[in-house]
Design an enzyme around this catalytic site. Structure first.
Site, PDB file in Angstrom:
ATOM      1  N   SER B  71     -38.179 -60.050  10.898  1.00 37.05           N
ATOM      2  CA  SER B  71     -37.030 -59.258  11.367  1.00 37.05           C
ATOM      3  C   SER B  71     -36.449 -58.445  10.208  1.00 37.05           C
ATOM      4  O   SER B  71     -37.080 -57.502   9.767  1.00 37.05           O
ATOM      5  CB  SER B  71     -35.956 -60.072  12.082  1.00 37.05           C
ATOM      6  OG  SER B  71     -36.426 -60.489  13.367  1.00 37.05           O
ATOM      7  N   HIS B  76     -24.925 -55.300   1.469  1.00 34.97           N
ATOM      8  CA  HIS B  76     -24.025 -54.159   1.286  1.00 34.97           C
ATOM      9  C   HIS B  76     -23.020 -54.570   0.214  1.00 34.97           C
ATOM     10  O   HIS B  76     -22.275 -55.543   0.420  1.00 34.97           O
ATOM     11  CB  HIS B  76     -23.278 -53.835   2.584  1.00 34.97           C
ATOM     12  CG  HIS B  76     -24.185 -53.532   3.738  1.00 34.97           C
ATOM     13  ND1 HIS B  76     -24.868 -52.348   3.844  1.00 34.97           N
ATOM     14  CD2 HIS B  76     -24.544 -54.264   4.825  1.00 34.97           C
ATOM     15  CE1 HIS B  76     -25.596 -52.361   4.957  1.00 34.97           C
ATOM     16  NE2 HIS B  76     -25.418 -53.516   5.568  1.00 34.97           N
ATOM     17  N   CYS B  91     -37.110 -64.382  13.018  1.00 31.62           N
ATOM     18  CA  CYS B  91     -37.705 -64.961  14.219  1.00 31.62           C
ATOM     19  C   CYS B  91     -38.837 -65.871  13.778  1.00 31.62           C
ATOM     20  O   CYS B  91     -39.357 -65.726  12.670  1.00 31.62           O
ATOM     21  CB  CYS B  91     -38.234 -63.846  15.113  1.00 31.62           C
ATOM     22  SG  CYS B  91     -36.900 -62.761  15.692  1.00 31.62           S
TER      23      CYS B  91
END
Lengths: 123, 123
Positions: B71, B76, B91
């Site tokens: 995934s 940030h 996943c």
């Protein structure tokens, strides 16, 4: 303006986590379509796209990541069941992540949409 | 094996949303360090990195996105306050997103760590 809180740079954001189902499988194995569609949805919802990357998996499935000035968005597709995981995380007040997810659902022709929003960082 | 549930391809995953604070600001404005550190953490936690992209913002701050076979992961940064938003979504059963986040916190020398896990898709 004295006392005004800067909207950009605050350690706060809204993260929308969504799952769509009932999508035409061929659309979910088309990276060019998915990149353009994700970029269009987040742009229409007020975000600024810095870069979009994708990866196609065997035997099927595509991941698209959009690096936004406001954070990021992603789509992970499961063509075999017509389903996708979607994330749109934005900081600041200019972009509306719920609107981006709703626009994306419409552009993909999703039959069912589940979404939840997590408020992150400073309240 | 008859009756075995395939681990790859199930529409299910674990998404860890985290915030770290108390990090040395210079580290958070160094895209090369952040790309390597995020890739190292997710790899050590069992994920496979397909691609890592970054963007540096003015006057400071970096976004790093890692496209994973399982995934995606993101960081940030807010160097001005020594803080980061972190996401690791995986996943399948091979990668451990909580472990990836814990390793990343250690590699960044984070003073405080908050994380929560969202189970997504089919239960």
């Amino acid at each position: 303006m004295p006392g005004e809180v800067p909207l950009v740079g605050r350690f706060a954001g809204r993260h929308v986590l969504a799952e769509f189902e009932g999508i035409e499988p061929a659309l979910l194995d088309d990276p060019a379509f998915l990149k353009k569609t994700l970029a269009d949805a987040v742009t229409e919802a007020g975000a600024t796209v810095c870069e979009v990357v994708s990866h196609s998996f065997a035997p099927q499935g595509v991941t698209v990541l959009a690096l936004l000035a406001e954070s990021h968005a992603s789509v992970h597709t499961y063509p075999e069941i017509g389903a996708v995981f979607v994330d749109v995380f934005t900081c600041g007040d200019r972009a509306d992540p719920e609107r981006a997810v709703a626009l994306l659902a419409k552009l993909l022709g999703a039959g069912t949409v589940r979404m939840s929003t997590v408020e992150r960082g400073e309240s």
